[in-house]
Design an enzyme around this catalytic site. Structure first.
Site, PDB file in Angstrom:
ATOM      1  N   ARG A  24      17.169   3.803  67.718  1.00 36.97           N
ATOM      2  CA  ARG A  24      16.363   3.804  66.486  1.00 36.97           C
ATOM      3  C   ARG A  24      17.263   3.808  65.245  1.00 36.97           C
ATOM      4  O   ARG A  24      17.432   2.789  64.577  1.00 36.97           O
ATOM      5  CB  ARG A  24      15.416   5.013  66.500  1.00 36.97           C
ATOM      6  CG  ARG A  24      14.304   4.953  65.471  1.00 36.97           C
ATOM      7  CD  ARG A  24      14.699   5.297  64.063  1.00 36.97           C
ATOM      8  NE  ARG A  24      15.296   6.628  63.925  1.00 36.97           N
ATOM      9  CZ  ARG A  24      15.879   7.048  62.807  1.00 36.97           C
ATOM     10  NH1 ARG A  24      15.966   6.251  61.747  1.00 36.97           N
ATOM     11  NH2 ARG A  24      16.414   8.254  62.741  1.00 36.97           N
ATOM     12  N   ASP A  25      17.873   4.943  64.941  1.00 35.58           N
ATOM     13  CA  ASP A  25      18.693   5.026  63.719  1.00 35.58           C
ATOM     14  C   ASP A  25      19.840   4.016  63.808  1.00 35.58           C
ATOM     15  O   ASP A  25      20.203   3.363  62.824  1.00 35.58           O
ATOM     16  CB  ASP A  25      19.257   6.456  63.580  1.00 35.58           C
ATOM     17  CG  ASP A  25      19.614   6.821  62.152  1.00 35.58           C
ATOM     18  OD1 ASP A  25      19.802   5.910  61.336  1.00 35.58           O
ATOM     19  OD2 ASP A  25      19.716   8.025  61.853  1.00 35.58           O
ATOM     20  N   HIS A  58      21.887  16.505  61.991  1.00 34.95           N
ATOM     21  CA  HIS A  58      21.840  15.036  62.068  1.00 34.95           C
ATOM     22  C   HIS A  58      22.826  14.534  61.014  1.00 34.95           C
ATOM     23  O   HIS A  58      22.493  14.441  59.840  1.00 34.95           O
ATOM     24  CB  HIS A  58      20.396  14.599  61.785  1.00 34.95           C
ATOM     25  CG  HIS A  58      20.163  13.118  61.721  1.00 34.95           C
ATOM     26  ND1 HIS A  58      19.401  12.434  62.646  1.00 34.95           N
ATOM     27  CD2 HIS A  58      20.558  12.176  60.817  1.00 34.95           C
ATOM     28  CE1 HIS A  58      19.332  11.147  62.311  1.00 34.95           C
ATOM     29  NE2 HIS A  58      20.028  10.963  61.204  1.00 34.95           N
ATOM     30  N   HIS A 103      25.415  11.820  59.517  1.00 39.72           N
ATOM     31  CA  HIS A 103      26.018  10.476  59.450  1.00 39.72           C
ATOM     32  C   HIS A 103      27.495  10.668  59.110  1.00 39.72           C
ATOM     33  O   HIS A 103      27.894  11.691  58.538  1.00 39.72           O
ATOM     34  CB  HIS A 103      25.283   9.616  58.415  1.00 39.72           C
ATOM     35  CG  HIS A 103      23.951   9.132  58.925  1.00 39.72           C
ATOM     36  ND1 HIS A 103      23.752   7.851  59.375  1.00 39.72           N
ATOM     37  CD2 HIS A 103      22.771   9.780  59.095  1.00 39.72           C
ATOM     38  CE1 HIS A 103      22.500   7.723  59.788  1.00 39.72           C
ATOM     39  NE2 HIS A 103      21.871   8.878  59.623  1.00 39.72           N
ATOM     40  N   CYS A 146      20.761   3.904  57.221  1.00 38.34           N
ATOM     41  CA  CYS A 146      19.383   3.794  56.765  1.00 38.34           C
ATOM     42  C   CYS A 146      19.296   2.635  55.772  1.00 38.34           C
ATOM     43  O   CYS A 146      20.093   2.557  54.844  1.00 38.34           O
ATOM     44  CB  CYS A 146      18.941   5.098  56.112  1.00 38.34           C
ATOM     45  SG  CYS A 146      17.292   4.990  55.410  1.00 38.34           S
ATOM     46  N   ASN A 164      25.444   7.318  62.429  1.00 38.84           N
ATOM     47  CA  ASN A 164      25.515   8.727  62.815  1.00 38.84           C
ATOM     48  C   ASN A 164      26.854   8.971  63.484  1.00 38.84           C
ATOM     49  O   ASN A 164      27.492   8.042  63.982  1.00 38.84           O
ATOM     50  CB  ASN A 164      24.431   9.048  63.851  1.00 38.84           C
ATOM     51  CG  ASN A 164      23.043   8.838  63.318  1.00 38.84           C
ATOM     52  OD1 ASN A 164      22.536   7.735  63.306  1.00 38.84           O
ATOM     53  ND2 ASN A 164      22.442   9.897  62.855  1.00 38.84           N
TER      54      ASN A 164
HETATM   55  P1  HMG Z   1       3.457   1.772  51.821  1.00 41.50           P
HETATM   56  O1  HMG Z   1       3.647   0.370  51.384  1.00 41.50           O
HETATM   57  O2  HMG Z   1       3.413   2.839  50.794  1.00 41.50           O
HETATM   58  O3  HMG Z   1       2.182   1.900  52.788  1.00 41.50           O
HETATM   59  O4  HMG Z   1       4.603   2.094  52.866  1.00 41.50           O
HETATM   60  P2  HMG Z   1       0.678   1.542  52.596  1.00 41.50           P
HETATM   61  O5  HMG Z   1      -0.080   2.573  53.352  1.00 41.50           O
HETATM   62  O6  HMG Z   1       0.355   1.303  51.141  1.00 41.50           O
HETATM   63  O7  HMG Z   1       0.521   0.142  53.385  1.00 41.50           O
HETATM   64  C1  HMG Z   1       1.086  -1.053  52.901  1.00 41.50           C
HETATM   65  C2  HMG Z   1       1.229  -2.055  54.040  1.00 41.50           C
HETATM   66  O8  HMG Z   1       2.072  -1.512  55.063  1.00 41.50           O
HETATM   67  C3  HMG Z   1      -0.087  -2.387  54.730  1.00 41.50           C
HETATM   68  O9  HMG Z   1       0.047  -3.727  55.210  1.00 41.50           O
HETATM   69  C4  HMG Z   1      -0.112  -1.474  55.915  1.00 41.50           C
HETATM   70  O10 HMG Z   1      -0.897  -1.989  56.966  1.00 41.50           O
HETATM   71  C5  HMG Z   1       1.342  -1.443  56.305  1.00 41.50           C
HETATM   72  P3  HMG Z   1      -0.514  -4.986  54.387  1.00 41.50           P
HETATM   73  O11 HMG Z   1      -1.968  -4.666  54.150  1.00 41.50           O
HETATM   74  O12 HMG Z   1       0.281  -5.052  53.115  1.00 41.50           O
HETATM   75  O13 HMG Z   1      -0.258  -6.153  55.296  1.00 41.50           O
HETATM   76  N1  HMG Z   1       1.723  -0.182  56.979  1.00 41.50           N
HETATM   77  C6  HMG Z   1       2.225  -0.115  58.223  1.00 41.50           C
HETATM   78  N2  HMG Z   1       2.520  -1.067  59.134  1.00 41.50           N
HETATM   79  C7  HMG Z   1       3.015  -0.656  60.311  1.00 41.50           C
HETATM   80  N3  HMG Z   1       3.248   0.654  60.617  1.00 41.50           N
HETATM   81  C8  HMG Z   1       2.970   1.630  59.725  1.00 41.50           C
HETATM   82  C9  HMG Z   1       2.439   1.245  58.470  1.00 41.50           C
HETATM   83  N4  HMG Z   1       2.050   1.941  57.376  1.00 41.50           N
HETATM   84  C10 HMG Z   1       1.620   1.058  56.483  1.00 41.50           C
HETATM   85  N5  HMG Z   1       3.216   2.891  60.035  1.00 41.50           N
HETATM   86  C11 HMG Z   1       5.604   3.272  54.680  1.00 41.50           C
HETATM   87  C12 HMG Z   1       4.754   3.365  53.432  1.00 41.50           C
HETATM   88  C13 HMG Z   1       6.015   4.664  55.090  1.00 41.50           C
HETATM   89  C14 HMG Z   1       4.795   2.618  55.792  1.00 41.50           C
HETATM   90  C15 HMG Z   1       6.835   2.398  54.360  1.00 41.50           C
HETATM   91  O14 HMG Z   1       7.460   2.939  53.245  1.00 41.50           O
HETATM   92  C16 HMG Z   1       7.808   2.311  55.495  1.00 41.50           C
HETATM   93  O15 HMG Z   1       7.525   1.763  56.553  1.00 41.50           O
HETATM   94  N6  HMG Z   1       9.031   2.827  55.308  1.00 41.50           N
HETATM   95  C17 HMG Z   1      10.054   2.743  56.329  1.00 41.50           C
HETATM   96  C18 HMG Z   1      11.044   3.777  56.114  1.00 41.50           C
HETATM   97  C19 HMG Z   1      12.016   3.809  57.265  1.00 41.50           C
HETATM   98  O16 HMG Z   1      11.724   3.434  58.393  1.00 41.50           O
HETATM   99  N7  HMG Z   1      13.236   4.265  56.940  1.00 41.50           N
HETATM  100  C20 HMG Z   1      14.234   4.443  57.930  1.00 41.50           C
HETATM  101  C21 HMG Z   1      13.935   5.587  58.857  1.00 41.50           C
HETATM  102  S1  HMG Z   1      14.214   7.180  58.118  1.00 41.50           S
HETATM  103  C22 HMG Z   1      15.881   7.467  58.413  1.00 41.50           C
HETATM  104  O17 HMG Z   1      16.599   6.619  58.876  1.00 41.50           O
HETATM  105  C23 HMG Z   1      16.396   8.842  58.103  1.00 41.50           C
HETATM  106  C24 HMG Z   1      16.630   9.699  59.349  1.00 41.50           C
HETATM  107  O18 HMG Z   1      17.521   9.061  60.254  1.00 41.50           O
HETATM  108  C25 HMG Z   1      17.235  11.049  58.917  1.00 41.50           C
HETATM  109  C26 HMG Z   1      18.422  10.850  57.968  1.00 41.50           C
HETATM  110  O19 HMG Z   1      19.459  10.322  58.397  1.00 41.50           O
HETATM  111  O20 HMG Z   1      18.234  11.188  56.815  1.00 41.50           O
HETATM  112  C27 HMG Z   1      15.319   9.986  60.086  1.00 41.50           C
HETATM  113 MG    MG Z   2      19.651   9.074  60.098  1.00 41.54          MG
END
Ligand code: HMG
Ligand code: MG
Length: 302
Positions: A15-16, A207, A209, A240, A249
């Site tokens: 995933r990450d 966690h 990086h 990210c 990481n």
């Molecule tokens: P948004 O645009 O605010 O959401 O995104 P919305 O509810 O307004 O929906 C807009 C569109 O997105 C719609 O589609 C929804 O259907 C779709 P449209 O009508 O435009 O065709 N949608 C989705 N589709 C699939 N799955 C969903 C979903 N939700 C809405 N779950 C949202 C908000 C959170 C979805 C968006 O900002 C997003 O997907 N962000 C991704 C962030 C991400 O994955 N970041 C990386 C992971 S976090 C990380 O790496 C950190 C971590 O490792 C810890 C660390 O290291 O810090 C965990």
């Molecule tokens: Mg991370």
């Protein structure tokens, strides 16, 4: 100094590790990576995320990957779910654990999940309730706990605040995340201490990086505080998409070598883990970022 005798690693490589890859990685490769990780003895694997494919195209094959993995008894498979839409999609894949991901910094919350910290909790609350009602364990990630790419310094009080918000909505376990790898050991200690005001040691993981090469040092200080759960990524993959310049990481291989060298058990076979790292590095056509992986591969071929 009281060190744990056993440490549990969650390999977040699928995933990450892969979420930030520009070229598509086929689902079959992700499935094979999960298979190799479990063959190496990993008991927890973060497989994918149910996020918007427009935001993170690499994870668009989430359901396919979850359907394709060969589940082994005793292994737990987790996925990221930022909202109810993601959770409902994830539920069909029967994850053992879900991860809601919030941030200690407002700016990062906005860039990563398009809402404020407070709003994120309102989105997470029904997800956490639904997961717990379905018997699915809930982990929470606190991004930017040691620093933010947009705001810079992050105070331990910000970490405590998010930990408390997560606790209030029923999140069972908290991950203190150094998203951009800027933290140094005393910062890591202070962030963990802040989270420990809210969560017990048994419900907390690190966690880290490794962008600035501090992740092993941060891991060591966390170990000295008794932390015994860490997220790591095979071959040091990762980053990210919403934290520019942040690299992977800490490599799972490097952490396993550190732990085994200190007499701390992990249940992981380092040789097989190195093979898993080599498999994905070969696919990505670049060397592993694991120092231990490189060193032991060089020794093998000598
Ligand atoms: P948004 O645009 O605010 O959401 O995104 P919305 O509810 O307004 O929906 C807009 C569109 O997105 C719609 O589609 C929804 O259907 C779709 P449209 O009508 O435009 O065709 N949608 C989705 N589709 C699939 N799955 C969903 C979903 N939700 C809405 N779950 C949202 C908000 C959170 C979805 C968006 O900002 C997003 O997907 N962000 C991704 C962030 C991400 O994955 N970041 C990386 C992971 S976090 C990380 O790496 C950190 C971590 O490792 C810890 C660390 O290291 O810090 C965990
Ligand atoms: Mg991370």
């Amino acid at each position: 100094m009281s060190l744990p005798s056993f440490v549990k690693l969650v390999d977040v490589g699928p995933r990450d590790g892969l979420q930030n890859e520009k070229l598509p990685v086929p689902a079959a490769v992700k499935i094979e990576l999960v298979q190799r990780l479990q063959q190496a003895g990993l008991k927890e694997i973060e497989v994918t995320s149910f996020v918007s494919p427009k935001w993170v195209p690499q994870m668009a094959d989430n359901a396919q990957v979850m359907a394709g993995i060969e589940r082994q008894p005793g292994v737990r498979y987790s996925v990221l779910t930022p909202n109810l839409q993601g959770f409902e999609a994830a539920l069909k894949s029967k994850p053992d654990e879900i991860v809601v991901f919030g941030a200690a910094s407002e700016a990062f919350s906005q860039r990563n999940i398009n809402c404020s910290v407070q709003e994120s909790m309102e989105r997470f609350a029904p997800v956490v309730a639904a997961a717990r009602a379905a018997g699915i364990y809930v982990r929470g990630a606190i991004s930017c706990a040691l620093g933010c790419p947009y705001e810079g310094e992050v105070a331990p009080s910000q970490v405590e605040r998010v930990a408390r918000l997560m606790k209030d909505i029923g999140v069972q376990h908290i991950g203190v995340a150094d998203t951009i790898g800027v933290g140094t050991p005393l910062k890591a200690q202070r962030a963990i201490e802040a989270a420990l005001k809210v969560y017990e040691l048994k419900d907390l993981s690190g966690h880290f990086h490794d962008t600035y090469g501090q992740a092993l040092a941060n891991t060591l200080i966390a170990l000295q505080m008794g932390v015994w759960q860490f997220d790591t990524s095979v071959a040091g993959l990762g980053g990210c998409p919403y934290a520019k310049g942040a690299t992977g990481n800490v490599a799972s291989e490097d952490v396993v070598y550190l732990l085994h060298g200190m007499g701390i058990a992990t249940g992981i076979d380092l040789d097989r883990l190195i093979d898993a790292g080599q498999f994905i590095s070969d696919f990505l056509q670049r060397p592993s970022l694991s120092r231990v992986g490189k060193a032991l591969l060089a020794r093998r071929s000598a």
